[in-house]
Design a protein around this motif. Sequence first.
Motif, PDB file in Angstrom:
ATOM      1  N   SER A  37     -15.207  20.226  17.176  1.00  0.00           N
ATOM      2  CA  SER A  37     -15.511  19.303  16.086  1.00  0.00           C
ATOM      3  C   SER A  37     -16.374  20.044  15.074  1.00  0.00           C
ATOM      4  O   SER A  37     -16.851  21.155  15.340  1.00  0.00           O
ATOM      5  N   ASP A  52     -14.001  14.611  13.832  1.00  0.00           N
ATOM      6  CA  ASP A  52     -13.545  14.471  15.219  1.00  0.00           C
ATOM      7  C   ASP A  52     -14.676  14.582  16.251  1.00  0.00           C
ATOM      8  O   ASP A  52     -14.636  15.433  17.145  1.00  0.00           O
ATOM      9  N   GLU A  76     -11.643  11.315  11.138  1.00  0.00           N
ATOM     10  CA  GLU A  76     -10.755  11.542  12.276  1.00  0.00           C
ATOM     11  C   GLU A  76      -9.468  12.184  11.771  1.00  0.00           C
ATOM     12  O   GLU A  76      -8.951  11.800  10.712  1.00  0.00           O
ATOM     13  N   HIS A  80      -6.763  10.170  19.048  1.00  0.00           N
ATOM     14  CA  HIS A  80      -6.793  11.149  20.132  1.00  0.00           C
ATOM     15  C   HIS A  80      -6.245  10.574  21.436  1.00  0.00           C
ATOM     16  O   HIS A  80      -6.436   9.397  21.747  1.00  0.00           O
ATOM     17  N   SER A  85     -12.969   9.162  21.413  1.00  0.00           N
ATOM     18  CA  SER A  85     -13.550   9.434  20.103  1.00  0.00           C
ATOM     19  C   SER A  85     -14.986   8.925  20.049  1.00  0.00           C
ATOM     20  O   SER A  85     -15.297   7.833  20.530  1.00  0.00           O
ATOM     21  N   SER A  87     -16.506   8.438  17.107  1.00  0.00           N
ATOM     22  CA  SER A  87     -16.734   7.981  15.733  1.00  0.00           C
ATOM     23  C   SER A  87     -17.506   6.666  15.664  1.00  0.00           C
ATOM     24  O   SER A  87     -18.455   6.523  14.891  1.00  0.00           O
ATOM     25  N   SER A 101     -10.292   7.087   8.784  1.00  0.00           N
ATOM     26  CA  SER A 101      -9.140   7.393   9.629  1.00  0.00           C
ATOM     27  C   SER A 101      -7.863   7.299   8.811  1.00  0.00           C
ATOM     28  O   SER A 101      -7.822   6.648   7.761  1.00  0.00           O
ATOM     29  N   ASN A 266      -8.703   4.598  21.936  1.00  0.00           N
ATOM     30  CA  ASN A 266      -9.155   5.077  20.632  1.00  0.00           C
ATOM     31  C   ASN A 266      -8.561   4.277  19.482  1.00  0.00           C
ATOM     32  O   ASN A 266      -9.197   4.125  18.434  1.00  0.00           O
TER      33      ASN A 266
END
Length: 372
Positions: A37, A52, A76, A80, A85, A87, A101, A266
């Motif tokens: 990331s 990410d 993102e 995934h 994730s 986030s 996203s 996710n």
Amino acid sequence: MKCSASCKLARHSGIALNLGVSLVFKTIQTEGIAELSYLLGDDDEGVGAIFDPRADVEVYVEMAREAGLAITHIFETHIHADLVSGSRELSARLESAKIYSSGEGGAEYGFGPEKIKDGDHFTFGEVLVTARHTPGHTPEHMSYLLAEADHPDEPWAVLTGDSLFVSSAGRPDLLGEKHTKQLAEQQFHTLRDFYLNLPDHVMIYPNHGAGSPCGADIGSRLSSTIGYERKFNKFLQFSDPKSFTDYAINSAPPVPHYYPIMKRLNAEGPKVLGNLPRVPALPPKAFKEAIDKKAGVLVDVRTMLAFGGGHISGALNIGGTPILSIWAGWMLDSEKPILLVMESDDDLERIVRLFVRTGFTKFAGYLIGGMK
């Protein structure tokens, strides 16, 4: 030391690169799940973004603080399948940071991210980020071009997500056989029509390194260039979709059975934990009672040698190395609580982090003092 406006240096994983902008760019490598990331920002403006993030997000909070950046955006690349994730967790911790996203490819979410489209631009001081729709690994997949704001059409790097890896490319078969052929054809065109049209000097920064099942034989280097991959990446050597599709499908490793669970989690939006899950400390008598009551799955995370020297009957041995995250996904049900046996009580936080990365947040307790 914070970079001043006059020094105009970019920092990448502790290495100063003379890119002519006051850029902060750092790679965060997570072993085991082989995830990469990124922290991107401008330290003159004091703003930045994370791309990410993994589930245990403290590393990003601390890294941004050390860099003097306020994280305003969390990007993102795709939904995934191999990890949880971070986030939503990171957004909840930072409050000022919104999640961005993909809104392409029919992507649907059970939470409220800002949906972005192909060609959307974001500016962080002198750094310009451009979202590009790169379907193939997934229908909604986004990659992000990085450029100086004064030279928007001359990118110096691209965050490729799970689309293009070092020496490999994202597998197209994770949504099932029904979608594989279409995704493989999309991946073929993404690689040829987008990536191969970028200049050779453009750096690529993928979402995974060697060891990830998201691609076949991913290279061990954490980054590369378009020029190098153009010459040596097998996935970039095909001139027709059928040959590419055959190769992409036949070279892919087995699909981990927990991937559909991660992808669904996710898309719906992982639960915000606030902190690492609490694990009750149980003395031997209470731990035995928990086992007898079948309060959880008994998992011994000591080394194979220690486990072989003596263990509780019925225990599963998954060594407490970074690869535990993947093995847990293969071997355990995330809906069932875990009873932990460790080498030392001091290992608890590290072990819990490894479990959390692939969705294990329920713990019935750990044996105080281990097997001593």
